[in-house]
Write an enzyme that holds these catalytic residues in place. Structure first.
Site, PDB file in Angstrom:
ATOM      1  N   HIS A  51      22.324 -36.557  -5.396  1.00 52.02           N
ATOM      2  CA  HIS A  51      21.540 -36.301  -4.456  1.00 52.02           C
ATOM      3  C   HIS A  51      20.002 -36.948  -4.624  1.00 52.02           C
ATOM      4  CE1 HIS A  51      25.096 -37.454  -1.875  1.00 52.02           C
ATOM      5  NE2 HIS A  51      25.476 -36.471  -2.656  1.00 52.02           N
TER       6      HIS A  51
ATOM      7  N   LYS B 195       7.290  -4.609  -4.209  1.00 45.52           N
ATOM      8  CA  LYS B 195       8.171  -3.991  -4.180  1.00 45.52           C
ATOM      9  C   LYS B 195       8.945  -4.376  -2.689  1.00 45.52           C
ATOM     10  CE  LYS B 195      12.547  -2.309  -5.923  1.00 45.52           C
ATOM     11  NZ  LYS B 195      12.897  -3.502  -6.349  1.00 45.52           N
TER      12      LYS B 195
ATOM     13  N   ASN C  15      -1.909   1.944   6.168  1.00 47.43           N
ATOM     14  CA  ASN C  15      -1.259   0.627   5.772  1.00 47.43           C
ATOM     15  C   ASN C  15      -1.066  -0.289   7.150  1.00 47.43           C
ATOM     16  OD1 ASN C  15      -0.755   2.244   2.729  1.00 47.43           O
ATOM     17  ND2 ASN C  15       1.601   2.421   3.402  1.00 47.43           N
ATOM     18  N   GLY C  16      -0.395  -1.355   6.283  1.00 45.61           N
ATOM     19  CA  GLY C  16       0.013  -2.062   8.116  1.00 45.61           C
ATOM     20  C   GLY C  16      -1.731  -2.989   8.471  1.00 45.61           C
TER      21      GLY C  16
ATOM     22  N   ARG D  80       5.404  -0.237  -6.399  1.00 48.26           N
ATOM     23  CA  ARG D  80       5.273  -0.822  -4.771  1.00 48.26           C
ATOM     24  C   ARG D  80       3.790  -1.920  -5.007  1.00 48.26           C
ATOM     25  NH1 ARG D  80       7.155   2.066  -0.309  1.00 48.26           N
ATOM     26  NH2 ARG D  80       6.328   1.016   0.805  1.00 48.26           N
TER      27      ARG D  80
ATOM     28  N   CYS E 149       1.029  -1.318   0.058  1.00 52.71           N
ATOM     29  CA  CYS E 149      -0.143   0.177   0.000  1.00 52.71           C
ATOM     30  C   CYS E 149       1.326   1.567  -0.320  1.00 52.71           C
ATOM     31  CB  CYS E 149      -0.653  -0.212   1.284  1.00 52.71           C
ATOM     32  SG  CYS E 149      -1.994  -1.545   1.333  1.00 52.71           S
TER      33      CYS E 149
ATOM     34  N   GLU F  90      10.559 -14.873 -11.264  1.00 48.71           N
ATOM     35  CA  GLU F  90       9.321 -13.950 -11.069  1.00 48.71           C
ATOM     36  C   GLU F  90       8.775 -13.190 -11.428  1.00 48.71           C
ATOM     37  OE1 GLU F  90      10.757 -11.741  -7.056  1.00 48.71           O
ATOM     38  OE2 GLU F  90      12.760 -11.623  -8.841  1.00 48.71           O
TER      39      GLU F  90
ATOM     40  N   TRP G 285      -3.025  -2.503  -1.919  1.00 42.89           N
ATOM     41  CA  TRP G 285      -2.756  -3.885  -1.190  1.00 42.89           C
ATOM     42  C   TRP G 285      -3.743  -5.647  -0.693  1.00 42.89           C
ATOM     43  CZ3 TRP G 285       0.870  -6.846  -4.413  1.00 42.89           C
ATOM     44  CH2 TRP G 285       0.962  -8.351  -4.225  1.00 42.89           C
TER      45      TRP G 285
ATOM     46  N   GLU H 263      19.629 -16.969  -6.355  1.00 43.53           N
ATOM     47  CA  GLU H 263      19.084 -15.775  -7.384  1.00 43.53           C
ATOM     48  C   GLU H 263      18.634 -15.643  -8.794  1.00 43.53           C
ATOM     49  OE1 GLU H 263      17.909 -13.056  -6.352  1.00 43.53           O
ATOM     50  OE2 GLU H 263      18.105 -11.401  -7.467  1.00 43.53           O
TER      51      GLU H 263
ATOM     52  N   LYS I 134      14.744 -15.167  -9.718  1.00 47.75           N
ATOM     53  CA  LYS I 134      15.037 -13.797 -10.836  1.00 47.75           C
ATOM     54  C   LYS I 134      14.081 -14.270 -11.724  1.00 47.75           C
ATOM     55  CE  LYS I 134      15.033 -11.053  -8.674  1.00 47.75           C
ATOM     56  NZ  LYS I 134      16.129 -10.293  -8.163  1.00 47.75           N
TER      57      LYS I 134
HETATM   58  C1  F6R Z   1      13.010 -10.241  -5.600  1.00 50.67           C
HETATM   59  C2  F6R Z   1      13.083  -9.024  -4.802  1.00 50.67           C
HETATM   60  C3  F6R Z   1      12.437  -9.016  -3.105  1.00 50.67           C
HETATM   61  C4  F6R Z   1      13.255  -8.488  -2.342  1.00 50.67           C
HETATM   62  C5  F6R Z   1      12.769  -8.702  -0.654  1.00 50.67           C
HETATM   63  C6  F6R Z   1      13.307  -8.635   0.193  1.00 50.67           C
HETATM   64  O1  F6R Z   1      13.507  -9.384  -7.089  1.00 50.67           O
HETATM   65  O2  F6R Z   1      13.307  -7.598  -4.900  1.00 50.67           O
HETATM   66  O3  F6R Z   1      13.237 -11.123  -2.761  1.00 50.67           O
HETATM   67  O4  F6R Z   1      14.091  -9.033  -1.656  1.00 50.67           O
HETATM   68  O5  F6R Z   1      10.991  -9.157  -0.262  1.00 50.67           O
HETATM   69  O6  F6R Z   1      13.391  -7.054   0.171  1.00 50.67           O
HETATM   70  P1  F6R Z   1      14.013  -5.888   1.024  1.00 50.67           P
HETATM   71  O7  F6R Z   1      15.481  -6.139   0.320  1.00 50.67           O
HETATM   72  O8  F6R Z   1      13.771  -4.366   0.610  1.00 50.67           O
HETATM   73  O9  F6R Z   1      14.135  -6.078   2.249  1.00 50.67           O
END
Ligand code: F6R
Length: 605
Positions: A505, A600, A101-102, A27, A2, A489, A75, A482, A486
């Site tokens: 294994h 985000k 928010n929250g 976001r 949010c 996602e 959100w 990672e 990526k």
């Molecule tokens: C993936 C991504 C998320 C963030 C995670 C933590 O591309 O961006 O996995 O890394 O939500 O977010 P931060 O780094 O803001 O604590």
């Protein structure tokens, strides 16, 4: 997640708020709404819409004028995305409007109590209970109404409140969800994220948890939820409004991948000390004597930041010879961790607001641990809560998925590892070697970015896969993790990451022509072991894409990356895999900057 934006001043507020909401779109959200107060009567007017900010904009009537207002992107948590559940929420008399928010944990108890008292609810949200609590409170001031109502709720909030009878002010409060005040010339802004403010002002005040503020057009004051005045020194946000623009790229993700040479240059700038073959990290708050007493390092983060932490742990072990490991903060905080006084804890977060990480930090601090932050957003909650730390200086990251922040975070860990290493047993020549390697990174990243055309062609070939395997060994394993995250996602292709050593294994059973494997194959002391894994895959007719320093005979395709020092190679090996995920998603027509179901910054549990 949010987003909140609010304004009080002399300008026509609705266009300002809508622009602010657009800046918060990155976001992630599913509905939006806005309230303005009529300058003459003080009466509140509201418009809400399920969908995008442009859907809200289309509904805003011509005469929706006012000079004070609050707006929100929601959100969904309690209740589906809908017009009714969108914020702001107002009471039946139309006196009080709030955006929140929250999550209010005791919302259902409060809802039952208020319903029994005759209150009619218009939405399924937890937030609406707070609206009614404030509206029904009989204190004399808006501040006191809000304060007393917040006392009744359990949970997290970043909240902004307007009241028709107190139309010269907006009252805001923070507990676990960011609230930033923006100070203008005879006007004040409030937002949950500086992104919504920087086109108007770069003078900001970030509220602490348990802090409230009253903003008026020409004045603001801050105080605690128990009413004690606090002092709030405005700080200047480094990031320019232009850093939030797309800058000629088709997506923010592409822009942010391309920015990495400059971003890495920034994290290094001013920190290298050639005289002692070390680095200076001004904000660490850890002197050499203290640094020598550390027996273990535990790194905590979520998602991509956790993966950066895994690489960071490897760097610390190899350069500083301090046992180090990384763990998802979301798991750590729930397992009643043993907190050891000789362990240094490091919280990693791009946003500095991720709730799981913040909660882990707070739990650690409560138990007396020393916690450092490796954070991108200056002044964010985790940065403020930590005892010290390293800013990663990647600049704002708008795309939901993290790329440049991941790279810069790993570089920040390399700096920290070098710093700790040189205080302990890392030799001058090894210090020099790492510094030379760090200095080469921006240019080597540029070299990799120049191969984008080739990676694009490969991505188009692999995009038809239903699933992909990523493997790496020791330093290469977090790179595989990672890269797999990526890919899933943004392309929604299922992907698994395994240590190459674990293939036999179990996961080897999956290998067949339809399951391509991406293998991280650096030219290091494990090269022969990695080649053996490629042989095993090839023997089962698996397709292989290798990311390597030299052509791999067993691979169907090899993406070559320039060689650096072995400790720093993971930084470079990750870059072509960001491009691979990007072009795979692009060829599948995905909404790259806003992948489905993701936000985000995850400021709720
Ligand atoms: C993936 C991504 C998320 C963030 C995670 C933590 O591309 O961006 O996995 O890394 O939500 O977010 P931060 O780094 O803001 O604590």
């Amino acid at each position: 997640m949010c987003g909140i934006v609010g304004y009080i001043g002399k300008r026509d507020v609705a266009p300002l708020l809508l622009e602010g909401l657009q800046r918060l779109e990155y976001r992630g959200y599913d509905s939006a709404g806005v309230v303005v107060s009529s300058p003459k009567s003080g009466g509140l007017k509201m418009v809400k819409a399920k969908g995008r900010v442009r859907d809200l904009e289309a509904r805003v009537p011509k005469r929706f004028t006012g000079t004070t207002g609050i707006a929100h992107t929601r959100w969904a948590t309690h209740g589906a995305p809908s017009d009714e559940n969108a914020h702001p929420h107002m009471d039946a008399d139309g006196k009080v409007a709030i955006v929140h928010n929250g999550i209010i944990d005791n919302a259902s108890d409060l809802r039952a109590k208020l319903t029994a008292e005759g209150v009619e609810f218009l939405s399924e949200t937890d937030t609406e209970v707070l609206t009614h609590l404030i509206a029904r409170n009989d204190a004399d001031t808006l501040e006191e109404k809000v304060r007393q109502s917040l006392k009744q709720i359990e949970g997290t909030y970043g909240v902004a409140v307007m009241h028709a009878d107190f139309n010269d002010r907006i009252v805001v409060a923070r507990n676990g969800s960011p609230v930033v005040l923006g100070i203008g010339e005879k006007e004040m802004f409030v937002a949950s994220d500086v992104a919504a403010l920087v086109s108007h002002t770069r003078q900001v005040v970030t509220l602490d948890d348990g802090e409230m503020a009253t903003i008026k057009a020409d004045d603001f004051r801050t105080y605690t939820t128990s009413g004690t005045r606090t002092t709030a020194e405005p700080t200047t946000v480094e990031w320019e409004a232009e850093s939030y623009d797309m800058g000629g790229h088709d997506t923010y993700m592409h822009k942010e991948i391309s920015e990495q040479p400059d971003a890495v240059d920034r994290v290094l700038r001013g920190r290298i000390d050639d005289r002692f073959s070390t680095v200076h990290l001004g904000g660490l708050n850890l002197d050499a004597r203290e640094a020598r007493t550390i027996r273990r390092i535990k790194i905590l983060g979520c998602g991509t930041s956790y993966h950066a932490g895994l690489i960071g742990a490897g760097l610390i072990e190899s350069l500083a010879r301090i046992p180090a490991d990384a763990e998802p903060a979301s798991e750590f905080r729930y397992r009643n961790p043993v907190v050891d006084p000789d362990t240094l804890y490091i919280a990693v977060s791009q946003s500095g607001e991720t709730y799981d990480v913040l909660a882990a930090v707070q739990e650690l601090k409560r138990k007396g641990a020393r916690v450092l932050g490796v954070v991108n957003v200056v002044g964010s909650a985790i940065a403020r809560e930590a005892d010290g730390g390293v800013y990663v200086h990647a600049g704002p990251e708008v795309c939901v998925v993290s790329t440049k922040c991941f790279t810069n975070t790993v570089v920040a860990f390399a700096l920290l590892a070098l710093h700790l290493g040189r205080i302990r047993d890392l030799s001058v020549s090894d210090g020099k070697r790492i510094i030379e390697g760090l200095r080469k990174l921006p240019e080597q990243i540029s070299e990799i970015l120049e191969t984008e055309g080739d990676i694009k062609k490969l991505a188009e070939q692999y995009a038809e896969a239903k699933s992909m395997m990523f493997i790496g060994r020791v330093r290469g394993y977090p790179v595989a993790l990672e890269a797999s995250l990526k890919l899933k996602e943004i392309s929604y292709i299922h992907a698994e990451a395994y240590p190459a050593s674990e293939l036999k294994h179990g996961p080897l059973a999956l290998i067949e022509p339809a399951l391509p494997t991406v293998a991280i194959v650096p030219d290091d002391d494990l090269l022969e072991k990695n080649r053996a894994a490629l042989e095993e895959i090839k023997a089962r007719s698996g397709r292989i894409l290798a990311v390597a320093h030299q052509e791999q005979e067993k691979a169907d395709h090899t993406v070559l990356v320039p060689k650096n020092e072995p400790e720093l190679d993971p930084i470079l090996m990750g870059i072509p895999l960001q491009l691979l995920a990007y072009h795979t998603a692009l060829s599948l027509g995905r909404d790259i900057d806003k992948p489905r179901n993701l936000a985000k910054s995850v400021t709720v549990e």
